[in-house]
Structure formats: structure tokens, C-alpha cells
Design a protein around this motif. Structure first.
Motif, PDB file in Angstrom:
ATOM      1  N   LEU A  85       3.001  -0.585   5.281  1.00  0.00           N
ATOM      2  CA  LEU A  85       3.406  -1.594   6.795  1.00  0.00           C
ATOM      3  C   LEU A  85       2.140  -2.027   7.319  1.00  0.00           C
ATOM      4  O   LEU A  85       1.506  -1.218   7.756  1.00  0.00           O
ATOM      5  CB  LEU A  85       4.505  -0.913   7.420  1.00  0.00           C
ATOM      6  N   SER A  86       1.830  -3.364   7.391  1.00  0.00           N
ATOM      7  CA  SER A  86       0.637  -3.842   8.156  1.00  0.00           C
ATOM      8  C   SER A  86       0.991  -5.138   8.590  1.00  0.00           C
ATOM      9  O   SER A  86       1.528  -6.008   7.763  1.00  0.00           O
ATOM     10  CB  SER A  86      -0.654  -3.633   6.944  1.00  0.00           C
ATOM     11  N   PRO A  87       0.394  -5.582   9.760  1.00  0.00           N
ATOM     12  CA  PRO A  87       0.612  -6.924  10.136  1.00  0.00           C
ATOM     13  C   PRO A  87      -0.131  -7.885   9.296  1.00  0.00           C
ATOM     14  O   PRO A  87       0.067  -8.992   9.334  1.00  0.00           O
ATOM     15  CB  PRO A  87       0.014  -7.081  11.620  1.00  0.00           C
ATOM     16  N   GLY A 111       1.127   3.118   9.478  1.00  0.00           N
ATOM     17  CA  GLY A 111      -0.175   3.164  10.111  1.00  0.00           C
ATOM     18  C   GLY A 111       0.049   3.426  11.588  1.00  0.00           C
ATOM     19  O   GLY A 111       1.458   3.197  12.228  1.00  0.00           O
ATOM     20  N   PHE A 113      -2.329   3.833  15.386  1.00  0.00           N
ATOM     21  CA  PHE A 113      -3.605   3.747  16.006  1.00  0.00           C
ATOM     22  C   PHE A 113      -4.238   2.000  15.529  1.00  0.00           C
ATOM     23  O   PHE A 113      -3.538   1.393  15.492  1.00  0.00           O
ATOM     24  CB  PHE A 113      -4.787   4.539  15.585  1.00  0.00           C
ATOM     25  N   GLU A 114      -5.649   2.090  15.422  1.00  0.00           N
ATOM     26  CA  GLU A 114      -6.097   0.595  14.964  1.00  0.00           C
ATOM     27  C   GLU A 114      -5.629   0.175  13.630  1.00  0.00           C
ATOM     28  O   GLU A 114      -5.849  -0.844  13.258  1.00  0.00           O
ATOM     29  CB  GLU A 114      -7.473   0.676  15.048  1.00  0.00           C
ATOM     30  N   SER A 130       4.230  -7.050   5.794  1.00  0.00           N
ATOM     31  CA  SER A 130       4.424  -7.418   7.212  1.00  0.00           C
ATOM     32  C   SER A 130       5.827  -7.528   7.658  1.00  0.00           C
ATOM     33  O   SER A 130       6.473  -8.207   6.734  1.00  0.00           O
ATOM     34  CB  SER A 130       3.432  -8.341   7.737  1.00  0.00           C
ATOM     35  N   ILE A 131       6.341  -7.309   8.759  1.00  0.00           N
ATOM     36  CA  ILE A 131       7.803  -7.521   9.109  1.00  0.00           C
ATOM     37  C   ILE A 131       7.629  -8.913   9.988  1.00  0.00           C
ATOM     38  O   ILE A 131       8.677  -9.131  10.545  1.00  0.00           O
ATOM     39  CB  ILE A 131       8.454  -6.561   9.453  1.00  0.00           C
ATOM     40  N   GLY A 132       6.586  -9.515  10.225  1.00  0.00           N
ATOM     41  CA  GLY A 132       6.477 -10.611  11.080  1.00  0.00           C
ATOM     42  C   GLY A 132       5.136 -10.560  11.747  1.00  0.00           C
ATOM     43  O   GLY A 132       4.270  -9.593  11.782  1.00  0.00           O
ATOM     44  N   PHE A 134       3.549 -10.397  14.581  1.00  0.00           N
ATOM     45  CA  PHE A 134       3.249  -9.643  15.822  1.00  0.00           C
ATOM     46  C   PHE A 134       2.873  -8.180  15.555  1.00  0.00           C
ATOM     47  O   PHE A 134       3.051  -7.789  14.516  1.00  0.00           O
ATOM     48  CB  PHE A 134       4.664  -9.527  16.504  1.00  0.00           C
ATOM     49  N   LEU A 136       3.017  -4.205  15.969  1.00  0.00           N
ATOM     50  CA  LEU A 136       3.889  -2.897  16.454  1.00  0.00           C
ATOM     51  C   LEU A 136       2.793  -1.789  16.858  1.00  0.00           C
ATOM     52  O   LEU A 136       1.463  -1.923  16.448  1.00  0.00           O
ATOM     53  CB  LEU A 136       4.776  -2.625  15.418  1.00  0.00           C
ATOM     54  N   ALA A 137       3.249  -0.816  17.500  1.00  0.00           N
ATOM     55  CA  ALA A 137       2.405   0.300  17.549  1.00  0.00           C
ATOM     56  C   ALA A 137       2.234   1.248  16.565  1.00  0.00           C
ATOM     57  O   ALA A 137       1.231   2.034  16.264  1.00  0.00           O
ATOM     58  CB  ALA A 137       2.812   1.127  18.932  1.00  0.00           C
ATOM     59  N   GLY A 138       3.228   1.056  15.501  1.00  0.00           N
ATOM     60  CA  GLY A 138       3.132   1.958  14.285  1.00  0.00           C
ATOM     61  C   GLY A 138       3.990   1.319  13.187  1.00  0.00           C
ATOM     62  O   GLY A 138       4.732   0.452  13.309  1.00  0.00           O
ATOM     63  N   GLY A 139       3.677   1.816  11.944  1.00  0.00           N
ATOM     64  CA  GLY A 139       4.431   1.375  11.079  1.00  0.00           C
ATOM     65  C   GLY A 139       5.873   1.738  10.572  1.00  0.00           C
ATOM     66  O   GLY A 139       6.814   1.259   9.964  1.00  0.00           O
ATOM     67  N   ALA A 142       8.755  -0.982  11.307  1.00  0.00           N
ATOM     68  CA  ALA A 142       8.734  -1.926  10.043  1.00  0.00           C
ATOM     69  C   ALA A 142       9.105  -1.143   8.881  1.00  0.00           C
ATOM     70  O   ALA A 142       9.677  -1.774   7.857  1.00  0.00           O
ATOM     71  CB  ALA A 142       7.295  -2.125  10.034  1.00  0.00           C
TER      72      ALA A 142
HETATM   73  N1  SAH Z   1      -5.415  -3.205  14.782  1.00  0.00           N
HETATM   74  C1  SAH Z   1      -4.252  -3.589  13.654  1.00  0.00           C
HETATM   75  C2  SAH Z   1      -2.844  -3.409  14.180  1.00  0.00           C
HETATM   76  C3  SAH Z   1      -2.690  -1.846  14.144  1.00  0.00           C
HETATM   77  S1  SAH Z   1      -0.766  -1.545  14.729  1.00  0.00           S
HETATM   78  C4  SAH Z   1      -4.421  -5.062  13.406  1.00  0.00           C
HETATM   79  O1  SAH Z   1      -4.863  -5.715  14.200  1.00  0.00           O
HETATM   80  O2  SAH Z   1      -4.158  -5.559  12.384  1.00  0.00           O
HETATM   81  C5  SAH Z   1      -0.790   0.046  14.030  1.00  0.00           C
HETATM   82  C6  SAH Z   1       0.201   0.002  12.867  1.00  0.00           C
HETATM   83  O3  SAH Z   1       1.400  -0.572  13.051  1.00  0.00           O
HETATM   84  C7  SAH Z   1      -0.266  -0.413  11.574  1.00  0.00           C
HETATM   85  O4  SAH Z   1      -1.159   0.086  10.744  1.00  0.00           O
HETATM   86  C8  SAH Z   1       0.847  -0.834  10.763  1.00  0.00           C
HETATM   87  O5  SAH Z   1       1.183   0.288   9.813  1.00  0.00           O
HETATM   88  C9  SAH Z   1       1.943  -1.038  11.914  1.00  0.00           C
HETATM   89  N2  SAH Z   1       2.482  -2.465  12.150  1.00  0.00           N
HETATM   90  C10 SAH Z   1       2.077  -3.007  13.344  1.00  0.00           C
HETATM   91  N3  SAH Z   1       2.615  -4.389  13.056  1.00  0.00           N
HETATM   92  C11 SAH Z   1       3.353  -4.497  12.068  1.00  0.00           C
HETATM   93  C12 SAH Z   1       3.831  -5.505  11.321  1.00  0.00           C
HETATM   94  N4  SAH Z   1       3.966  -6.776  12.018  1.00  0.00           N
HETATM   95  N5  SAH Z   1       4.585  -5.433  10.172  1.00  0.00           N
HETATM   96  C13 SAH Z   1       4.445  -4.122   9.612  1.00  0.00           C
HETATM   97  N6  SAH Z   1       3.734  -2.951  10.142  1.00  0.00           N
HETATM   98  C14 SAH Z   1       2.895  -3.274  11.396  1.00  0.00           C
END
Ligand code: SAH
Length: 238
Positions: A85-87, A111, A113-114, A130-132, A134, A136-139, A142
Motif C-alpha cells: 500500500l503506497s500513495p 508502510g 514512517f517516510e 494507492s487508495i487515493g 492523499f 495516510l500515516a501508515g498502510g 489502506a
Molecule cells: N513519504 C511517503 C508517504 C509515507 S506515508 C510519500 O510521500 O509518498 C506512510 C505509509 O502509509 C506508506 O508507506 C504507505 O504504506 C501508507 N500510505 C500513505 N498514504 C497512502 C495511500 N494514499 N494509499 C495507500 N497507502 C498509503
């Protein structure tokens, strides 16, 4: 049985909302299963840390590829795709959820942290979702959204499977408006056609409404609908 395995630093968050309502009942009835792996169990130090400062400097902490790879390699994947899961992943679609629901399950990486050391994406076959647009603080949330979108499509999980075919995104359109009792609410009546008993007229009205709502609210979906015509289920699979 369809199975989701979630790799996370917060296994206590699961099953969380996935245990509620029809989705939870489906799990209790053995229609699908969920398990978690605590990434921290693969830490190589007495502090249980799994992250470190970013190479090149900058804010925050990055999850280590070596620790995460061990957590991944400990999972019996059984032909299930590895999904992080990742933005920056491909936006989740109903078509992708349906294709995943039709398969053996999924392994989700959450995920924190960063983010995660880039080399894990080169070293393992990982699809990013990605679920959108924006952050989130963690996966975890998502992953829950992805798993719930899949689990409700597993045969037997929702009582009335026929309702699935008319939902938003199915056929490339959003859903038509729904009404129920009372017949009048604060001076507003249910549209006459829905009380007419004329199934053909009702179907035409709903079709019109789906198009109108999609055209006005989601010009992007509408454009695709006009270009491709109704999306057929079998075409939907990736
Ligand atoms: N620094 C990264 C964001 C990290 S957010 C960036 O700018 O891309 C921390 C974790 O939250 C990510 O590793 C991911 O697993 C999850 N996450 C945040 N936003 C998400 C989204 N829109 N969809 C899915 N996972 C998300």
C-alpha cells in the motif's frame, strides 16, 4: 479459501473493522481468512527497530529492506500477489478488487514512517496500490480498505449477490439514487416511477440517473464510458 496476509508493525489493528457486519460473518463462516505478520519480529536488534535515517539526509525514518525482506520471505505466498500500500501506487479500482477477489488472496505490506527502502521493490515482485491521492500515516487503513473491497466480492459474503452488478463502477457508471420508506420524508416524495411497478420504466429511469450522476460528478468516468461503452465484467479483469 481466499486469504489475506498483512505485514505490519501494528498487527493489533487487525481484524478491526474487517470483523464487523457481513464481512466479519463471512470470515467466521470460513469464506475468507486473515492473518498478520509483525514486521518487528524480524528486527535484528534488541530495540526491535526496523527503520533507519534516510540515505542522503532529510526528515523522518525509512523502513529497512533487509528486515522487510525477511518478513516477506517467511510468508507462504501460494500464488498470492505481493501488494504494498503506497500513495505512489496505481489507484485502486473496482476492476482490480474484482480481479484480486477472483484469485487466491493477497499479501499486503503496510508502510510506516517516510516509506520503505526502494531496493525492496527491485528485489521482490511487488505491486504498489494507492487508495487515493492523499497521504495516510501508515498502510494499515489502506490495507483494510483493499481487503474489504475484495472480501465483499467473494461468493457468499454478501447475501444478495445480484445487487453487486448494479453498483457504482460496475459497467463504468456510478450507482442510481436509492429510496426506501417512508413514502414521504420532510415533504419529499419517492419518485413516482419507482412506485409504478413498471419494471421496464424503472430500469430506464435508473439507467438515466446513473448516466446523469456520472456525467455531472465524475467527468473522468463519463469520458471513459462514452469512449468505451459499458465495461463488461470479463473485460474488467487485469
Ligand atoms: N513519504 C511517503 C508517504 C509515507 S506515508 C510519500 O510521500 O509518498 C506512510 C505509509 O502509509 C506508506 O508507506 C504507505 O504504506 C501508507 N500510505 C500513505 N498514504 C497512502 C495511500 N494514499 N494509499 C495507500 N497507502 C498509503
Amino acid at each position: 479459501m481466499w486469504r489475506a496476509t498483512v505485514l505490519t508493525l501494528y498487527p493489533e489493528l487487525f481484524p478491526g473493522p474487517l470483523d464487523a457486519s457481513v464481512i466479519g460473518r463471512g470470515m467466521a463462516e470460513g469464506l475468507w481468512a486473515l492473518d498478520t505478520v509483525n514486521i518487528r519480529d524480524f528486527s535484528d536488534n534488541k530495540y526491535g527497530s526496523v527503520d533507519d535515517t534516510p540515505a542522503g539526509g532529510g526528515a523522518g525514518l525509512v523502513m529497512r529492506a533487509d528486515i522487510l525482506s525477511q518478513a516477506i520471505d517467511g510468508v507462504s505466498q501460494n500464488d498470492r500477489p505481493l501488494i504494498c500500500l503506497s500513495p505512489r501506487g496505481a489507484p485502486l479500482t473496482q476492476a482490480r478488487a474484482r480481479a484480486l477477489a477472483d484469485g487466491p488472496g493477497l499479501v499486503a505490506i503496510c508502510g510506516r514512517f517516510e516509506g520503505i527502502d526502494e531496493r525492496i521493490f527491485e528485489a521482490r515482485d511487488i505491486e504498489e496500490i494507492s487508495i487515493g491521492d492523499f497521504v495516510l500515516a501508515g498502510g494499515e487503513i489502506a490495507a483494510m480498505a483493499l481487503i474489504e473491497a475484495c472480501a465483499r466480492l467473494i461468493p457468499g459474503v454478501l447475501g444478495c449477490a445480484s445487487s453487486l452488478g448494479e453498483e457504482s463502477f460496475e459497467g463504468g457508471l456510478l450507482e442510481y439514487p436509492q429510496y426506501t420508506r417512508p413514502r414521504e420524508f420532510e415533504g419529499r416524495a419517492i419518485p413516482d416511477v419507482l412506485l409504478s411497478g413498471d419494471h421496464k420504466r424503472i430500469a430506464d429511469w435508473r439507467d438515466e440517473k446513473r448516466k446523469e450522476i456520472t456525467r455531472t460528478r465524475r467527468p473522468d468516468l463519463w469520458k471513459r464510458f462514452i469512449a468505451n461503452g459499458p465495461i463488461r465484467r470479463d473485460k474488467n479483469k487485469d
